[in-house]
Design a protein around this motif. Structure first.
Motif, PDB file in Angstrom:
ATOM      1  N   GLY A 109     -23.226  -1.484  63.690  1.00  0.00           N
ATOM      2  CA  GLY A 109     -24.738  -0.860  64.735  1.00  0.00           C
ATOM      3  C   GLY A 109     -25.185  -1.878  65.374  1.00  0.00           C
ATOM      4  O   GLY A 109     -24.641  -3.153  65.628  1.00  0.00           O
ATOM      5  N   ASP A 110     -25.777  -1.648  66.530  1.00  0.00           N
ATOM      6  CA  ASP A 110     -26.404  -2.207  67.315  1.00  0.00           C
ATOM      7  C   ASP A 110     -28.326  -2.197  67.399  1.00  0.00           C
ATOM      8  O   ASP A 110     -28.620  -1.479  66.659  1.00  0.00           O
ATOM      9  N   ALA A 165     -30.465 -10.120  44.709  1.00  0.00           N
ATOM     10  CA  ALA A 165     -29.963  -9.339  43.936  1.00  0.00           C
ATOM     11  C   ALA A 165     -30.449  -7.567  45.042  1.00  0.00           C
ATOM     12  O   ALA A 165     -29.154  -7.204  45.127  1.00  0.00           O
ATOM     13  N   VAL A 166     -31.601  -7.429  45.149  1.00  0.00           N
ATOM     14  CA  VAL A 166     -32.157  -6.678  47.015  1.00  0.00           C
ATOM     15  C   VAL A 166     -31.387  -6.457  47.912  1.00  0.00           C
ATOM     16  O   VAL A 166     -30.880  -5.435  47.746  1.00  0.00           O
ATOM     17  N   THR A 167     -30.421  -8.141  48.488  1.00  0.00           N
ATOM     18  CA  THR A 167     -31.229  -7.819  49.872  1.00  0.00           C
ATOM     19  C   THR A 167     -28.967  -7.751  49.861  1.00  0.00           C
ATOM     20  O   THR A 167     -28.262  -7.079  50.902  1.00  0.00           O
ATOM     21  N   GLY A 168     -28.478  -7.467  48.492  1.00  0.00           N
ATOM     22  CA  GLY A 168     -26.899  -7.664  48.534  1.00  0.00           C
ATOM     23  C   GLY A 168     -26.519  -5.687  48.513  1.00  0.00           C
ATOM     24  O   GLY A 168     -25.786  -5.870  49.255  1.00  0.00           O
ATOM     25  N   VAL A 169     -27.930  -5.189  47.542  1.00  0.00           N
ATOM     26  CA  VAL A 169     -27.829  -3.854  47.304  1.00  0.00           C
ATOM     27  C   VAL A 169     -27.780  -3.346  48.935  1.00  0.00           C
ATOM     28  O   VAL A 169     -27.624  -2.534  49.805  1.00  0.00           O
ATOM     29  N   LEU A 170     -28.998  -4.152  49.999  1.00  0.00           N
ATOM     30  CA  LEU A 170     -28.956  -3.597  51.303  1.00  0.00           C
ATOM     31  C   LEU A 170     -28.092  -3.962  52.148  1.00  0.00           C
ATOM     32  O   LEU A 170     -27.881  -2.971  53.467  1.00  0.00           O
ATOM     33  N   VAL A 171     -27.658  -4.762  52.386  1.00  0.00           N
ATOM     34  CA  VAL A 171     -26.287  -4.985  53.028  1.00  0.00           C
ATOM     35  C   VAL A 171     -25.680  -3.973  53.028  1.00  0.00           C
ATOM     36  O   VAL A 171     -24.817  -3.511  53.976  1.00  0.00           O
ATOM     37  N   TYR A 172     -24.740  -3.948  51.383  1.00  0.00           N
ATOM     38  CA  TYR A 172     -23.790  -2.390  51.023  1.00  0.00           C
ATOM     39  C   TYR A 172     -24.232  -1.036  51.730  1.00  0.00           C
ATOM     40  O   TYR A 172     -23.710  -0.826  52.496  1.00  0.00           O
ATOM     41  N   ILE A 173     -25.580  -1.089  51.965  1.00  0.00           N
ATOM     42  CA  ILE A 173     -26.393  -0.017  52.702  1.00  0.00           C
ATOM     43  C   ILE A 173     -26.208   0.317  54.296  1.00  0.00           C
ATOM     44  O   ILE A 173     -25.842   1.193  55.199  1.00  0.00           O
ATOM     45  N   PHE A 174     -26.419  -0.756  54.767  1.00  0.00           N
ATOM     46  CA  PHE A 174     -25.917  -1.236  56.346  1.00  0.00           C
ATOM     47  C   PHE A 174     -24.143  -1.128  56.600  1.00  0.00           C
ATOM     48  O   PHE A 174     -24.205  -0.181  57.442  1.00  0.00           O
ATOM     49  N   MET A 175     -23.448  -1.665  55.413  1.00  0.00           N
ATOM     50  CA  MET A 175     -22.211  -1.670  55.710  1.00  0.00           C
ATOM     51  C   MET A 175     -21.058  -0.087  55.451  1.00  0.00           C
ATOM     52  O   MET A 175     -20.509   0.018  55.884  1.00  0.00           O
ATOM     53  N   LEU A 176     -22.414   0.880  54.884  1.00  0.00           N
ATOM     54  CA  LEU A 176     -21.074   1.827  54.746  1.00  0.00           C
ATOM     55  C   LEU A 176     -20.415   2.439  54.891  1.00  0.00           C
ATOM     56  O   LEU A 176     -19.554   3.111  55.248  1.00  0.00           O
ATOM     57  N   PRO A 177     -21.910   3.106  56.645  1.00  0.00           N
ATOM     58  CA  PRO A 177     -20.724   4.015  57.209  1.00  0.00           C
ATOM     59  C   PRO A 177     -19.047   2.942  57.781  1.00  0.00           C
ATOM     60  O   PRO A 177     -18.678   3.706  59.009  1.00  0.00           O
ATOM     61  N   TYR A 178     -19.170   1.776  57.539  1.00  0.00           N
ATOM     62  CA  TYR A 178     -18.659   0.813  58.289  1.00  0.00           C
ATOM     63  C   TYR A 178     -17.069   0.921  57.107  1.00  0.00           C
ATOM     64  O   TYR A 178     -16.241   0.104  57.589  1.00  0.00           O
ATOM     65  N   TYR A 179     -17.403   1.111  56.033  1.00  0.00           N
ATOM     66  CA  TYR A 179     -15.803   0.955  54.814  1.00  0.00           C
ATOM     67  C   TYR A 179     -15.029   1.390  55.502  1.00  0.00           C
ATOM     68  O   TYR A 179     -14.994   2.688  55.059  1.00  0.00           O
TER      69      TYR A 179
END
Length: 179
Positions: A109-110, A165-179
């Motif tokens: 992302g940018d 715990a919550v930011t772990g989920v947020l990191v996943y959501i942010f990274m979802l398009p790149y997996y």
């Protein structure tokens, strides 16, 4: 007056301190491995969802534990906190396996989202290292019946653990398009 360590503390405290140093160092070393070893043949996309589920479940359990202690349901509080601890331990083992097995995936992302993502990621990582001794000491004091000490440290542990715990989920959501 200086309190002497109990026989139990003479074993538990050094173990907790040792794990609190060893775990973050192990994760740090694994993040910078020059070569990956996918022993289990697991696809890199499998880990992030699993980690997000573990983190999200831990966050829910932490809120339940907070609720149960607020209504003085001590056994329910203890039980959900033990489950939260085990989910976090499973997460940690799985995370280490994922770092050994798969190359890191860069964030693509940018703009403002990039700044927000890295703020969340960096705070998540920093607090993840801090949470290890806090959780271990909080669990230890609660399980040994030292409830005043448990409550004093839990006031710090709960919000940090919940944030991680919550930011772990947020990191996943942010990274979802790149997996």
């Amino acid at each position: 007056m200086r309190r002497t360590l109990s026989r139990q503390d003479k074993v538990a405290v050094p173990v907790i301190i040792g794990l609190s140093i060893l775990v973050p160092l192990l994760v740090l070393v694994l993040m910078f491995l020059p070569e990956r070893f996918n022993f289990f043949g697991i696809q890199s996309g499998s880990f992030p969802l699993f980690h997000a589920v573990l983190n999200g479940s831990t966050a829910v359990l932490l809120m339940m534990g907070y609720f149960f202690i607020s209504i003085r349901e001590y056994k329910l509080h203890r039980n959900v906190m033990i489950v939260a601890f085990f989910l976090s331990a499973i997460f940690l083992v799985s995370y280490v396996l994922s770092k050994i097995s798969n190359d890191p995936v860069p964030y693509g992302g940018d703009g403002f989202l990039r700044i927000l993502y890295f703020f969340i990621l960096i705070s998540h990582i920093a607090l993840s290292a801090i949470i290890v001794p806090l959780v271990l000491f909080t669990m230890y004091r609660g399980l040994t019946g030292e409830y005043k000490k448990h409550a004093r440290i839990a006031r710090w542990t709960f919000p940090i653990w919940f944030y991680v715990a919550v930011t772990g989920v947020l990191v996943y959501i942010f990274m979802l398009p790149y997996y």
